[in-house]
Design an enzyme around this catalytic site. Structure first.
Site: not given
Length: 339
Positions: A47, A82, A242
């Site tokens: 990520d 994220h 996600s």
């Protein structure tokens, strides 16, 4: 040019909250916690990095690595948040599915070479597992990203991972329109056969309108307004497939740890997936949106163990019945057959 992108759909401010978040309740993760909380299972999160000292994750980080040109290999600074949010859903102490699992953060987003960085991260996992002790092997890889273009080398590395005993969980993508008959098939690695492809649902248990629909989706999990960790020691609400994928990665960690307690070894990918797919609630939603159904970790003896035991006796039925009784006490489904 970078072809891969992350799959968040919406980001909102969030205050710290008490109690189990709604999404963790919806997948019934707490029903497994008395038996398994992930117990050291290593989940690789490929990520945007990780805030290593965030209180949700601190102390449970394994071999962090930066594959981008932004800083040295130990620079895991998560500029966009994220990766921290995804890791929190997997294994956050207060907001995660598997609060005792460990995270291997592999930073691949942060420069223009994301495609190459992802491949390097997959190679790193394969090499790491060759040298790691049995307890420290990576068992799950979370991939909350995608691209409309197929990459055969990436497919090769994914196949290598799954063949070596590593489950690869991916997000379905956020190009959906809520209609199952308009399939959004150009989403990789979501459309690769070997991965566990995850669609998103919302708080009322319906398929999220943004979640891609196609015949490669395996299951769905909560993805809308998900509360999890954020850089700076804070929290945010994010929406997207996600956020759905790490619920499944965390669930796999819970079930793998439980399998190891019983069998004394980690499950193969086939065994792990078979157990995972027993923990699904079938719903009246088109399979093109949610696959086999929605993740549900409710503890039920009918869903566990993986194996159905058959005891056969030639001339000693009494012995077989005694063995069957002992097996049933251990929670096995037993059938006595006479040959």
């Amino acid at each position: 040019m970078n072809r891969f992108s992350l799959y968040p759909y919406k980001i909102q401010e969030a205050q710290s909250q008490r109690g189990i978040p709604w999404n963790i309740k919806q997948v019934n993760a707490a029903s497994l916690w008395p038996r398994s909380q992930g117990d050291g299972v290593v989940v690789a999160v490929v990520d945007s990095g990780l805030e290593l000292e965030h209180p949700e994750i601190a102390g449970r980080v394994v071999s962090p690595r930066n594959f981008t040109a932004a800083g040295n290999s130990s620079n895991l600074h998560d500029e966009i948040g994220h990766g921290t949010h995804v890791a929190g859903i997997v294994a956050g102490k207060n907001c995660g599915v598997a609060p005792e699992a460990r995270i291997m953060p592999l930073k691949v987003f942060g420069d223009r070479e994301v495609d190459k960085n992802i491949l390097e991260a997959f190679k790193f996992i394969l090499q790491y597992n060759q040298n790691a002790g049995e307890k420290d092997r990576v068992l799950v890889v979370n991939c909350s990203f995608g691209s409309p273009l197929y990459n055969p080398l990436m497919a090769y590395y994914i196949r290598s991972l799954t063949n070596s005993g590593v489950a690869v969980v991916v997000a379905a993508g956020n190009e959906g329109d809520g209609k199952p008959d308009t399939q959004e098939i150009f989403s990789y690695p979501a459309y690769i056969y070997e991965v566990i492809t995850t669609g998103a649902t919302n708080q009322n248990g319906k398929a999220a309108g943004y979640s891609n629909s196609f015949d490669g989706i395996d299951l769905a999990a909560p993805g809308t307004n998900i509360y999890s960790a954020w850089p700076g020691g804070g929290y945010r609400l994010l929406s997207g497939t996600s956020m759905a994928a790490p619920h499944v990665s965390g669930a796999y960690a819970l079930l793998a740890a439980l399998f190891r307690k019983r069998e004394g070894r980690w499950p193969s990918t086939d065994e792990g997936e078979n157990i995972l797919f027993r923990h699904i609630c079938q719903v009246p939603i088109d399979p093109l949106l949610v696959g086999r159904g929605i993740l549900d970790l409710s503890w039920e003896t009918t869903r566990w163990p993986l194996y159905r035991v058959e005891l056969a006796a030639f001339y000693q039925r009494e012995g077989a019945e005694e063995m069957a009784r002992k097996a049933r006490e251990k929670g096995f489904n037993v059938n006595i057959a006479k040959y």
